[in-house]
Motif scaffolding. Structure first.
Motif, PDB file in Angstrom:
ATOM      1  N   GLY A 190       0.704  -1.310   0.030  1.00 45.23           N
ATOM      2  CA  GLY A 190       0.124   0.067   0.063  1.00 45.23           C
ATOM      3  C   GLY A 190       0.871   1.405   0.021  1.00 45.23           C
ATOM      4  O   GLY A 190       1.814   1.481   0.810  1.00 45.23           O
ATOM      5  N   ASP A 194      -2.479   5.844  -1.993  1.00 41.20           N
ATOM      6  CA  ASP A 194      -3.335   4.813  -2.246  1.00 41.20           C
ATOM      7  C   ASP A 194      -3.479   5.189  -3.751  1.00 41.20           C
ATOM      8  O   ASP A 194      -4.995   5.282  -4.046  1.00 41.20           O
ATOM      9  CB  ASP A 194      -4.608   4.933  -1.534  1.00 41.20           C
ATOM     10  N   TRP A 196      -3.058   2.913  -6.006  1.00 39.30           N
ATOM     11  CA  TRP A 196      -3.368   1.626  -6.922  1.00 39.30           C
ATOM     12  C   TRP A 196      -4.424   1.690  -7.729  1.00 39.30           C
ATOM     13  O   TRP A 196      -4.611   1.051  -8.711  1.00 39.30           O
ATOM     14  CB  TRP A 196      -3.036   0.309  -5.686  1.00 39.30           C
ATOM     15  N   HIS A 211      -3.716  -5.035   0.843  1.00 33.88           N
ATOM     16  CA  HIS A 211      -2.361  -5.271   0.560  1.00 33.88           C
ATOM     17  C   HIS A 211      -1.560  -5.984   1.674  1.00 33.88           C
ATOM     18  O   HIS A 211      -1.896  -6.121   2.785  1.00 33.88           O
ATOM     19  CB  HIS A 211      -1.590  -3.985   0.550  1.00 33.88           C
ATOM     20  N   HIS A 214       1.186  -1.881   4.393  1.00 26.83           N
ATOM     21  CA  HIS A 214       0.666  -0.469   4.050  1.00 26.83           C
ATOM     22  C   HIS A 214       1.832   0.310   4.778  1.00 26.83           C
ATOM     23  O   HIS A 214       2.029   0.383   5.896  1.00 26.83           O
ATOM     24  CB  HIS A 214      -0.543  -0.168   4.307  1.00 26.83           C
TER      25      HIS A 214
END
Length: 293
Positions: A190, A194, A196, A211, A214
Motif C-alpha cells: 500500500g 493509495d 493503486w 495489501h 501498508h
C-alpha cells in the motif's frame, strides 16, 4: 515576574507551530533535551501548562493558545528586524528541501557543483515543514506540489511520475509468473496516497482486496520494496537511487503522472543575492537532465 527570557519564548512558539519537539529542536539547532528544558523553565515560570504532549506530538493548551496569540507576532517582527539588520554573506546561500528529495536527488549531484564553485557556501536545510520565507533565513527551496504558493516565485523543475517497482530477488522468486500477470500474482504494498486503484483503472486489471503491508511514508515504502517485501507504486524521482543501484527494477514501461511536480521556489529578495543565479542555473540544468530521462 520580570521579563520573560526570549530564548524560552522562542522555544515555545517554535514547538507550537511545528507541533513536534524533534522538528522544533532541529529548526532551532538544539537537542530535544535542550528544547524541552527551555519549555519546562517557561511553564514553571508562568505556573501553567502551555503544551500538551501526546504520541503524535504536542498541542497548545487553552493557556498556551492565549500566550501564543499574544507573543508569536511580536516575536516574528523581532526576528525579521534582526535578519534585516544582519549583514548578508553574499557567497553563502541557503536551500530548503524535504529529506527524501535531498537524499534521492540533490546530494548525489552536489560533488560536481561544489568542485566547480569552491568559494560558494551552500547550506542545506532538510526538513518536512514548508519553509516560511518571511520568518526563516532561507533563500530558495525545492517543493512538491502544484506550484500555486502565494507571495513567492515558483518555477517547475520537472513533473513526478509513478510506476510499479520490485526487487530483483522478488521477481526471481516469482520467475514463473508471466510479466503480464505480475501485478495480479505478486504481493502489493500500500502506498501513501493509495494510488493503486488509479493505476489499475489506467493500466487495466483489478486491485487486490488488501495489501500485504501498508506504509504512510514514501521512503520507507521504497525501502520495503527493495527488501523484497512486495511491489511498490513508486515515485520515480525518489526511487532513483535504488533503481540506479539495481535494488529496484521497473515492471514494464508504463508510467502514470503523479499529478504534482517539483518546483524551485524563492522570494523576491533572493533575486538580488549574488549567488542566486549560479545556484538556480545549476538546479535548472540538473532538472532538465532529469526530465528528459
Amino acid at each position: 515576574m520580570g521579563r520573560l527570557p526570549l530564548d524560552q519564548v522562542e522555544a515555545f512558539v517554535t514547538a507550537a507551530r511545528m507541533g513536534n519537539l524533534t522538528r522544533a529542536a532541529e529548526a532551532m539547532h538544539l537537542t530535544v533535551s535542550a528544547l524541552s528544558h527551555r519549555m519546562r523553565q517557561l511553564e514553571e515560570r508562568l505556573g501553567r501548562r502551555l503544551l500538551a504532549r501526546g504520541p503524535r506530538g504536542v498541542e497548545l493548551t487553552v493557556e498556551g493558545r492565549r500566550l501564543y496569540d499574544a507573543v508569536s507576532a511580536p516575536l516574528d517582527a523581532i526576528g525579521l528586524a534582526l535578519r534585516r539588520a544582519t549583514p548578508r554573506n553574499d557567497r553563502s546561500i541557503t536551500l530548503s528541501l524535504i529529506p527524501s528529495m535531498a537524499t534521492a536527488w540533490l546530494v548525489p549531484r552536489l560533488p560536481a557543483f561544489l568542485a566547480a564553485h569552491p568559494d560558494l557556501g551552500l547550506s542545506l536545510q532538510s526538513s518536512t515543514h514548508v519553509v516560511d520565507f518571511e520568518r526563516e533565513p532561507v533563500d530558495l527551496a525545492l517543493r512538491l506540489g502544484d506550484g500555486r504558493w502565494p507571495g513567492v516565485h515558483a518555477e517547475l523543475l520537472f513533473n513526478e511520475w509513478i510506476a510499479p517497482v520490485a526487487s530483483p530477488a522478488l521477481l526471481q522468486k516469482h520467475r514463473d509468473v508471466p510479466a503480464a500477470q505480475r501485478l495480479a500474482k505478486l504481493p502489493l504494498l500500500g502506498d501513501p496516497a493509495d494510488r493503486w486503484k488509479e493505476w489499475f483503472a489506467h493500466a487495466g486489471g483489478r486491485p487486490p482486496a488488501q495489501h500485504v503491508a501498508h506504509f504512510d511514508d514514501t521512503e520507507t515504502l521504497h525501502q520495503a520494496a527493495a527488501e523484497g517485501v512486495g511491489v511498490a507504486l513508486a515515485r520515480l524521482t525518489l526511487a532513483e537511487p535504488l533503481l540506479r543501484a539495481g535494488r529496484l527494477v521497473l515492471l514494464g514501461r508504463r508510467r502514470l503522472p503523479a499529478g504534482f511536480g517539483h518546483y524551485l521556489v524563492y522570494p523576491e529578495r533572493s533575486l538580488s543575492h549574488p549567488a542566486f543565479a549560479t545556484v538556480r542555473a545549476w538546479i535548472m540544468e540538473q532538472a532538465a537532465a532529469t526530465a528528459t530521462r
